[in-house]
Design an enzyme around this catalytic site. Structure first.
Site, PDB file in Angstrom:
ATOM      1  N   ARG A  30       9.555 -12.611 -14.121  1.00  0.00           N
ATOM      2  CA  ARG A  30       9.610 -12.015 -12.326  1.00  0.00           C
ATOM      3  C   ARG A  30      10.130 -12.467 -12.306  1.00  0.00           C
ATOM      4  NH1 ARG A  30       5.621  -8.680 -10.735  1.00  0.00           N
ATOM      5  NH2 ARG A  30       5.848  -8.920  -8.661  1.00  0.00           N
ATOM      6  N   ILE A  41       5.672  -7.489  -5.183  1.00  0.00           N
ATOM      7  CA  ILE A  41       5.648  -8.502  -4.756  1.00  0.00           C
ATOM      8  C   ILE A  41       6.724  -9.509  -5.167  1.00  0.00           C
ATOM      9  CG2 ILE A  41       4.586 -10.989  -3.713  1.00  0.00           C
ATOM     10  CD1 ILE A  41       3.070  -8.371  -3.093  1.00  0.00           C
ATOM     11  N   ASN A  58       8.186  -4.465   6.296  1.00  0.00           N
ATOM     12  CA  ASN A  58       6.531  -3.430   5.085  1.00  0.00           C
ATOM     13  C   ASN A  58       5.853  -3.370   6.324  1.00  0.00           C
ATOM     14  OD1 ASN A  58       5.360  -3.234   2.549  1.00  0.00           O
ATOM     15  ND2 ASN A  58       3.641  -4.944   3.447  1.00  0.00           N
ATOM     16  N   THR A  59       5.534  -1.370   5.988  1.00  0.00           N
ATOM     17  CA  THR A  59       4.438  -1.377   7.017  1.00  0.00           C
ATOM     18  C   THR A  59       3.748  -1.109   4.914  1.00  0.00           C
ATOM     19  OG1 THR A  59       3.641   0.877   6.803  1.00  0.00           O
ATOM     20  CG2 THR A  59       4.808   1.009   5.242  1.00  0.00           C
ATOM     21  N   HIS A  60       1.782  -1.266   6.632  1.00  0.00           N
ATOM     22  CA  HIS A  60       0.920  -1.639   5.689  1.00  0.00           C
ATOM     23  C   HIS A  60      -0.478  -0.875   5.789  1.00  0.00           C
ATOM     24  CE1 HIS A  60      -2.124  -3.613   3.016  1.00  0.00           C
ATOM     25  NE2 HIS A  60      -2.623  -3.977   3.574  1.00  0.00           N
ATOM     26  N   ASP A  76       7.286 -11.863   4.651  1.00  0.00           N
ATOM     27  CA  ASP A  76       7.180 -13.214   4.255  1.00  0.00           C
ATOM     28  C   ASP A  76       7.574 -13.718   2.898  1.00  0.00           C
ATOM     29  OD1 ASP A  76       4.163 -14.932   6.405  1.00  0.00           O
ATOM     30  OD2 ASP A  76       4.376 -13.938   3.930  1.00  0.00           O
ATOM     31  N   GLY A 109       4.796 -14.522   1.781  1.00  0.00           N
ATOM     32  CA  GLY A 109       2.850 -14.528   1.203  1.00  0.00           C
ATOM     33  C   GLY A 109       2.803 -12.629   1.042  1.00  0.00           C
ATOM     34  N   ASP A 158       1.578  -9.837   2.696  1.00  0.00           N
ATOM     35  CA  ASP A 158       1.338  -8.919   3.568  1.00  0.00           C
ATOM     36  C   ASP A 158       1.186  -9.943   4.904  1.00  0.00           C
ATOM     37  OD1 ASP A 158      -0.023  -6.447   1.587  1.00  0.00           O
ATOM     38  OD2 ASP A 158       1.161  -6.497   2.431  1.00  0.00           O
TER      39      ASP A 158
END
Ligand code: GRF
Length: 204
Positions: free
Chosen positions: A69, A96, A111-113, A145, A147, A149
């Site tokens: 990864r 991620i 990001n868009t969530h 960041d 984490g 979301d």
């Protein structure tokens, strides 16, 4: 600003950005940004076809092509950096990213969530809100960041949940709000510059 957009699927958020830039009277100059490359974690997705149709360079970094990864994260970072982005936009990118990526692009990676963070983070935000029986949900554009979301929120849009609505229908209604929110936020960040202080984002 030079934008690199990361996608994993249909790419309708990417398309909204491309259309907004094209529709701007001043073009990319007027909008304040141009999409210089589109990256994905998988091939053969509509998001990449949309980029190719627009004549935009693409790159694909499938996790399975790398020994770990961490190696994937490093490769994705280099592939993105090769396009010298001012701002990286994750628009439906379903992986991620790791430390390499955040160290390189943190503070200029949004990001868009499809939920109202901090509610319903992760890969199933629409399904989780529906299952929870929430009355409203929506979408969030935030800085990424380390984490999942959890980064500073830039903007949110609210969408009422309709009785008996299924996940696909709700997600499509969220995406209508989300696409406008993303275009508005990316344009303002690009044109006016911004400051991040702790959890507070100020767009000049
Ligand atoms: C968006 O709703 C995004 O928030 C979520 O997946 C969807 C991607 O849609 N992570 P598209 O690929 O931009 O059409």
């Amino acid at each position: 600003s030079r934008l690199v957009v990361l996608v994993s699927g249909s790419g309708t958020n990417l398309q909204a950005l491309l259309d907004a830039i094209d529709a701007h009277p001043g073009g990319a100059e007027g909008f304040g940004a141009e999409v210089v490359a589109v990256g994905a974690d998988r091939a053969n997705i509509a998001g990449l076809e949309r980029a190719e149709k627009a004549g935009i360079p693409t790159f694909v970094c499938p996790v399975k092509d790398y020994g770990s990864r961490e190696e994937w994260d490093a490769a994705l970072t280099e592939a993105t950096d090769a396009h010298a982005p001012d701002l990286v936009v994750s628009a439906g990118f379903m992986k991620i990213v790791g430390k390499n990526f955040i160290d390189r692009f943190g503070g200029r990676f949004v990001n868009t969530h499809p939920a109202l963070l901090p509610a319903f983070p992760g890969a199933h935000g629409v399904r989780d809100a529906l299952a929870y029986g929430a009355k409203v949900t929506g979408c969030t554009v935030h800085f990424v960041d380390s984490g999942v979301d959890t980064g500073p929120i830039i903007a949110q849009g609210v969408v009422e949940i309709r009785d008996g609505e299924d996940e696909a229908a709700l997600h499509e209604r969220i995406k209508e709000v989300e696409r406008q929110l993303l275009v508005d936020v990316v344009g303002r960040l690009a044109r006016h510059g911004y400051r991040i202080e702790g959890r507070k984002v100020t767009i000049q």
